[in-house]
Scaffold this motif. Structure first.
Motif, PDB file in Angstrom:
ATOM      1  N   ARG A 195      -3.330  17.683 -20.952  1.00 55.99           N
ATOM      2  CA  ARG A 195      -4.571  17.091 -20.875  1.00 55.99           C
ATOM      3  C   ARG A 195      -4.354  15.655 -20.485  1.00 55.99           C
ATOM      4  N   GLU A 196      -3.691  14.768 -21.179  1.00 53.59           N
ATOM      5  CA  GLU A 196      -3.790  13.665 -21.171  1.00 53.59           C
ATOM      6  C   GLU A 196      -3.000  12.974 -19.838  1.00 53.59           C
ATOM      7  N   ILE A 197      -2.165  13.789 -19.300  1.00 53.18           N
ATOM      8  CA  ILE A 197      -1.343  13.359 -17.962  1.00 53.18           C
ATOM      9  C   ILE A 197      -2.833  13.522 -16.928  1.00 53.18           C
ATOM     10  N   ILE A 198      -3.180  14.651 -16.815  1.00 53.85           N
ATOM     11  CA  ILE A 198      -4.365  14.963 -15.846  1.00 53.85           C
ATOM     12  C   ILE A 198      -5.418  13.699 -16.020  1.00 53.85           C
ATOM     13  N   ARG A 199      -5.746  13.593 -17.268  1.00 50.78           N
ATOM     14  CA  ARG A 199      -6.822  12.671 -17.629  1.00 50.78           C
ATOM     15  C   ARG A 199      -6.505  11.080 -17.056  1.00 50.78           C
ATOM     16  N   GLU A 200      -5.228  10.803 -17.308  1.00 51.61           N
ATOM     17  CA  GLU A 200      -4.889   9.474 -16.832  1.00 51.61           C
ATOM     18  C   GLU A 200      -4.873   9.428 -15.487  1.00 51.61           C
ATOM     19  N   ASN A 201      -4.708  10.372 -14.482  1.00 48.83           N
ATOM     20  CA  ASN A 201      -4.498  10.302 -13.224  1.00 48.83           C
ATOM     21  C   ASN A 201      -5.800  10.310 -12.705  1.00 48.83           C
ATOM     22  N   ILE A 202      -6.865  10.969 -13.377  1.00 54.15           N
ATOM     23  CA  ILE A 202      -8.260  10.876 -12.819  1.00 54.15           C
ATOM     24  C   ILE A 202      -8.899   9.227 -13.208  1.00 54.15           C
ATOM     25  N   LEU A 203      -8.537   8.738 -14.323  1.00 56.26           N
ATOM     26  CA  LEU A 203      -8.989   7.363 -14.516  1.00 56.26           C
ATOM     27  C   LEU A 203      -7.966   6.303 -13.571  1.00 56.26           C
ATOM     28  N   ILE A 216     -10.704  16.798 -20.239  1.00 59.20           N
ATOM     29  CA  ILE A 216      -9.950  17.985 -19.755  1.00 59.20           C
ATOM     30  C   ILE A 216      -9.837  19.132 -20.822  1.00 59.20           C
ATOM     31  N   LEU A 217     -10.066  20.199 -20.158  1.00 62.02           N
ATOM     32  CA  LEU A 217      -9.690  21.590 -20.853  1.00 62.02           C
ATOM     33  C   LEU A 217      -8.870  22.467 -20.387  1.00 62.02           C
ATOM     34  N   ILE A 218      -7.827  22.697 -21.200  1.00 58.63           N
ATOM     35  CA  ILE A 218      -6.860  23.646 -20.629  1.00 58.63           C
ATOM     36  C   ILE A 218      -7.009  25.221 -20.827  1.00 58.63           C
ATOM     37  N   ASP A 219      -7.495  25.796 -19.787  1.00 60.02           N
ATOM     38  CA  ASP A 219      -8.128  27.225 -19.663  1.00 60.02           C
ATOM     39  C   ASP A 219      -7.075  27.853 -19.780  1.00 60.02           C
ATOM     40  N   ASP A 220      -5.819  28.012 -19.494  1.00 61.93           N
ATOM     41  CA  ASP A 220      -4.640  28.967 -19.619  1.00 61.93           C
ATOM     42  C   ASP A 220      -3.399  28.006 -19.442  1.00 61.93           C
ATOM     43  N   LEU A 221      -2.308  28.450 -20.240  1.00 61.01           N
ATOM     44  CA  LEU A 221      -1.133  28.042 -20.227  1.00 61.01           C
ATOM     45  C   LEU A 221      -0.085  28.876 -20.392  1.00 61.01           C
ATOM     46  N   ASP A 222       0.889  29.257 -19.289  1.00 63.26           N
ATOM     47  CA  ASP A 222       1.795  30.138 -19.367  1.00 63.26           C
ATOM     48  C   ASP A 222       3.122  29.575 -19.234  1.00 63.26           C
ATOM     49  N   ALA A 232      -6.734  24.360 -15.503  1.00 64.08           N
ATOM     50  CA  ALA A 232      -7.327  23.428 -16.484  1.00 64.08           C
ATOM     51  C   ALA A 232      -8.670  22.980 -15.836  1.00 64.08           C
ATOM     52  N   SER A 233      -9.788  22.798 -16.457  1.00 70.31           N
ATOM     53  CA  SER A 233     -10.869  22.268 -16.206  1.00 70.31           C
ATOM     54  C   SER A 233     -11.414  20.910 -16.365  1.00 70.31           C
ATOM     55  N   ILE A 234     -11.833  20.253 -15.499  1.00 71.70           N
ATOM     56  CA  ILE A 234     -12.151  18.804 -15.403  1.00 71.70           C
ATOM     57  C   ILE A 234     -13.643  18.609 -15.848  1.00 71.70           C
ATOM     58  N   GLY A 269      10.870  19.157 -16.986  1.00 70.84           N
ATOM     59  CA  GLY A 269      11.990  19.683 -16.326  1.00 70.84           C
ATOM     60  C   GLY A 269      12.078  21.141 -15.643  1.00 70.84           C
ATOM     61  N   LYS A 270      10.751  21.225 -14.994  1.00 72.06           N
ATOM     62  CA  LYS A 270      10.789  22.717 -14.584  1.00 72.06           C
ATOM     63  C   LYS A 270       9.769  22.561 -13.379  1.00 72.06           C
ATOM     64  N   LYS A 271       9.582  23.888 -12.611  1.00 72.01           N
ATOM     65  CA  LYS A 271       8.707  23.874 -11.688  1.00 72.01           C
ATOM     66  C   LYS A 271       7.015  23.962 -12.394  1.00 72.01           C
ATOM     67  N   VAL A 272       5.979  23.323 -11.943  1.00 65.17           N
ATOM     68  CA  VAL A 272       4.729  23.461 -12.489  1.00 65.17           C
ATOM     69  C   VAL A 272       3.816  24.033 -11.390  1.00 65.17           C
ATOM     70  N   ASN A 273       2.966  24.946 -11.816  1.00 64.28           N
ATOM     71  CA  ASN A 273       1.749  25.334 -10.910  1.00 64.28           C
ATOM     72  C   ASN A 273       0.658  24.842 -11.644  1.00 64.28           C
ATOM     73  N   LEU A 274      -0.254  24.203 -10.879  1.00 65.53           N
ATOM     74  CA  LEU A 274      -1.279  23.498 -11.575  1.00 65.53           C
ATOM     75  C   LEU A 274      -2.600  23.792 -10.618  1.00 65.53           C
ATOM     76  N   GLU A 275      -3.484  24.456 -11.481  1.00 69.68           N
ATOM     77  CA  GLU A 275      -4.951  24.818 -10.955  1.00 69.68           C
ATOM     78  C   GLU A 275      -5.864  23.991 -11.586  1.00 69.68           C
ATOM     79  N   VAL A 276      -6.676  23.191 -10.877  1.00 69.34           N
ATOM     80  CA  VAL A 276      -7.619  22.480 -11.802  1.00 69.34           C
ATOM     81  C   VAL A 276      -9.351  22.696 -11.071  1.00 69.34           C
TER      82      VAL A 276
END
Length: 301
Positions: A195-203, A216-222, A232-234, A269-276
């Motif tokens: 949440r904080e990383i996404i919010r920082e990049n928005i700011l 930021i709301l994390i809707d799903d995390l796998d 995630a929802s902004i 240290g791994k691949k990340v799929n991110l939907e916002v």
């Protein structure tokens, strides 16, 4: 454990005095997000500095205390003030390059009520000439004689950071054991960090267009072995803010997503799929249920 030291150190101050920057500098890790905007930090965040068989310092980075304008602001202030209870030491941060203000005086009065050792940390020394720094020290000493030490610092120029750490260690009590395992550097869960990383990049991306009406709301995390899937929802308060974040032809939200994803991949240290997704929730900062859902729980304070 002979001569082992361990304790809790609260970092307090008004908004934008360099609390998170100082914590990250001491830790050598990014624990708290940092922008030029006031009130970037919304929660109490622990950074845990370890040296095996020697010490464990648990730093508590806090929101800047300010004049509250909504329920979220009140939660943030309560969070910061709660942090000075039941700690071993308080670092009171004040900027060298700004006049002493009402929020500084309010915090000083609150600290004077607490029977806890206090260190005055004058930040941003690189922005001020030496004679002005001396004047600032004298001005603060005229307001209180209860500081155990006064340290002039600059996180940007690495001025007196090691000296401050030495003073902190000197003030901490001896302990028979650490509070956390040695490999732990923060107590925050992955959802909070994301949440904080996404919010920082928005700011950082939106400048002054989106101040603090975003969450930021994390809707799903796998979290799988080789991949981290995030949805995630902004949350913003107005339709106009939604348009600002998305940007022309979606360029701004694409850049926010790209930079957040890149940083998260480096951290995990791994691949990340991110939907916002950007959603409008009018007046969310005055909604107790949504404030709690977004991780800012007034019942904790």
């Amino acid at each position: 454990m002979a001569n082992f030291k361990s304790g809790f150190v609260s970092i307090v101050g008004r908004p934008n005095v360099g609390k998170s920057t100082l914590l990250n500098k001491i830790m050598g890790h990014k624990i708290s997000i940092v922008t030029s905007k006031a009130q970037t930090t919304r929660n109490n965040i622990k950074g845990i500095l370890n040296k095996k068989d020697a010490y464990q310092i648990i730093f508590i980075d806090t929101p800047g205390v300010h004049n509250p304008k909504n329920d979220l602001d009140k939660v943030m202030n309560a969070s910061a003030l709660k942090s000075i209870k039941d700690v071993d030491l308080v670092l009171f941060l004040v900027p060298a390059d700004e006049p002493i203000g009402k929020n500084d005086n309010f915090l000083l009065n609150e600290l004077e009520k607490r029977d806890v050792p206090k260190i005055l940390v004058i930040t941003k020394a690189d922005n001020v000439k030496k004679d002005k720094l001396l004047e600032k020290v004298i001005e603060w000493k005229s307001l209180s004689s209860n500081f155990k030490d006064v340290v002039i610092t600059s996180s940007v120029e690495n001025i007196n950071i090691e000296k401050l750490k030495e003073i902190i260690l000197d003030k901490l009590p001896e302990s028979e054991h650490p509070y956390y395992p040695y490999e732990t550097i923060t107590d925050q869960p992955n959802r909070f960090l994301i949440r904080e990383i996404i919010r920082e990049n928005i700011l950082l991306k939106t400048g002054q267009e989106i101040p603090h009406s975003v969450a930021i709301l994390i809707d799903d995390l796998d979290d799988e072995e080789n991949i981290l899937n995030i949805s995630a929802s902004i949350i913003v308060e107005r339709k106009s803010q939604k348009g600002i974040i998305i940007g022309k032809a979606g360029n701004k939200i694409k850049d926010i997503k790209y930079k957040s994803k890149k940083e998260l991949q480096e951290i995990f240290g791994k691949k990340v799929n991110l939907e916002v997704f950007v959603k409008v929730q009018e007046n969310w900062r005055n909604s107790p249920s949504l404030i709690k859902k977004l991780g800012y729980d007034k019942d904790k304070y």
